[in-house]
Scaffold this active site. Structure first.
Site, short mmCIF file in Angstrom:
data_model
loop_
_atom_site.label_atom_id
_atom_site.label_comp_id
_atom_site.label_asym_id
_atom_site.label_seq_id
_atom_site.Cartn_x
_atom_site.Cartn_y
_atom_site.Cartn_z
N ASN A 290 -27.58 0.00 29.78
CA ASN A 290 -28.44 0.10 28.61
C ASN A 290 -29.86 0.54 28.98
OD1 ASN A 290 -29.38 -0.66 25.76
ND2 ASN A 290 -30.60 -2.03 27.06
N SER B 293 -25.37 5.64 24.99
CA SER B 293 -25.68 7.06 24.96
C SER B 293 -26.69 7.35 23.85
CB SER B 293 -24.38 7.86 24.77
OG SER B 293 -24.64 9.24 24.84
N TYR C 45 -34.34 13.79 28.27
CA TYR C 45 -33.61 12.58 27.91
C TYR C 45 -32.17 12.91 27.50
CZ TYR C 45 -32.46 8.29 25.33
OH TYR C 45 -31.86 7.15 24.88
N VAL D 141 -25.73 -6.68 31.82
CA VAL D 141 -26.33 -5.80 30.83
C VAL D 141 -27.69 -5.38 31.34
CG1 VAL D 141 -27.09 -5.54 28.44
CG2 VAL D 141 -25.14 -7.04 28.97
N LYS E 124 -28.62 11.72 29.26
CA LYS E 124 -27.59 10.96 28.55
C LYS E 124 -26.25 11.69 28.56
CE LYS E 124 -29.65 7.18 27.30
NZ LYS E 124 -29.17 5.85 27.74
N THR F 115 -36.74 0.02 17.63
CA THR F 115 -37.06 -0.53 18.94
C THR F 115 -38.38 0.03 19.43
OG1 THR F 115 -35.92 1.24 20.13
CG2 THR F 115 -34.60 -0.70 19.53
#
Length: 236
Positions: A85, A138, A152, A12, A156, A184
């Site tokens: 990620n 995504s 960005y 990950v 993606k 986040t």
């Protein structure tokens, strides 16, 4: 994925905070061996990772760091799940496409698409051997158009395309998943000075990702909110 959970291995990226950290912790809790990475050793120290999680500090755009990740997987001689990620918003504060230059594009592209692309290629032998899963995180910015999110979003969209093309070329299950807005540090960076406490924590997204891994539907692009959660929490 029908074998004993104890044997499974996941890589990950971007696992020092946010969704990557939450997913790595839950996989480890479920018996997986997890390799993760991130650019900040201090963040990993604060994260207090479970014993089954191995952190490799470095930048995904660096070839030596990618080699270290491949070596960590090679030491396990198995890879059931590769999760892309790690990502960057690009230059902050976020700006319109008319205000960015080639250097900005290169920064975002190398992190969000270049690194994942070449790392996937390097890890394909283990993914193929385990009939593993390729999962890329995504964004709705990949399909919708928001002011300031052009670089960005484009990266993606490209990651979605590369991920699903890997699936078409290899026969592996490949998924691009939009997790939705989350509380986040990265999301806060996108909205400096704003209160984002109404956004759900990344931990709330993890059960939807685990449900996807359990169900193994056809390769494709999914929204986490549309993935039904296995109430029992089993990752089959």
């Amino acid at each position: 994925m029908t074998e004993n959970t104890e044997a499974r291995v996941a890589l990950v990226t971007g696992g020092s905070a946010g969704l990557g950290l939450a997913l790595g912790r839950e996989l480890a809790r479920s018996g997986w061996t997890v390799v993760t990475d991130g650019r900040s050793e201090e963040r990993f120290q604060r994260a207090d990772l479970p014993d089954r999680v191995t952190a490799v500090v470095g930048d995904l755009t660096d070839a030596d760091h990618r080699e270290a990740l491949v070596a960590a997987v090679s030491a396990q001689d198995r890879l059931d799940l590769l999760v892309h990620n790690a990502s960057t918003l690009g230059p902050l504060p976020m700006r319109s496409l008319a205000e960015v230059d080639v250097a900005d594009l290169q920064q975002v592209w190398r992190t969000n698409i270049g690194g994942p692309l070449v790392l996937t290629s390097a890890l394909l032998p283990w993914l193929r051997k385990a009939d593993g899963v390729l999962l890329s995180i995504s964004s709705d910015a990949a399909v919708h158009h928001y002011e300031g999110w052009g670089l960005y979003g484009a990266s993606k969209a490209a990651l979605d395309h590369v991920t699903l093309t890997y699936g078409a070329e290899t026969g592996l299950r490949a998924y691009a998943v939009d997790p939705g807005d989350m509380r986040t540090a990265m999301h806060q960076d996108a909205f400096p000075g704003e209160d984002i406490s109404d956004r759900p924590l990344p931990e709330t997204v993890v059960p939807h990702l685990l449900a996807l891994l359990a169900a193994r539907p056809q390769s494709g692009r999914y929204r986490a909110v549309d993935l039904p959660v296995d109430v029992g929490g089993d990752v089959r």
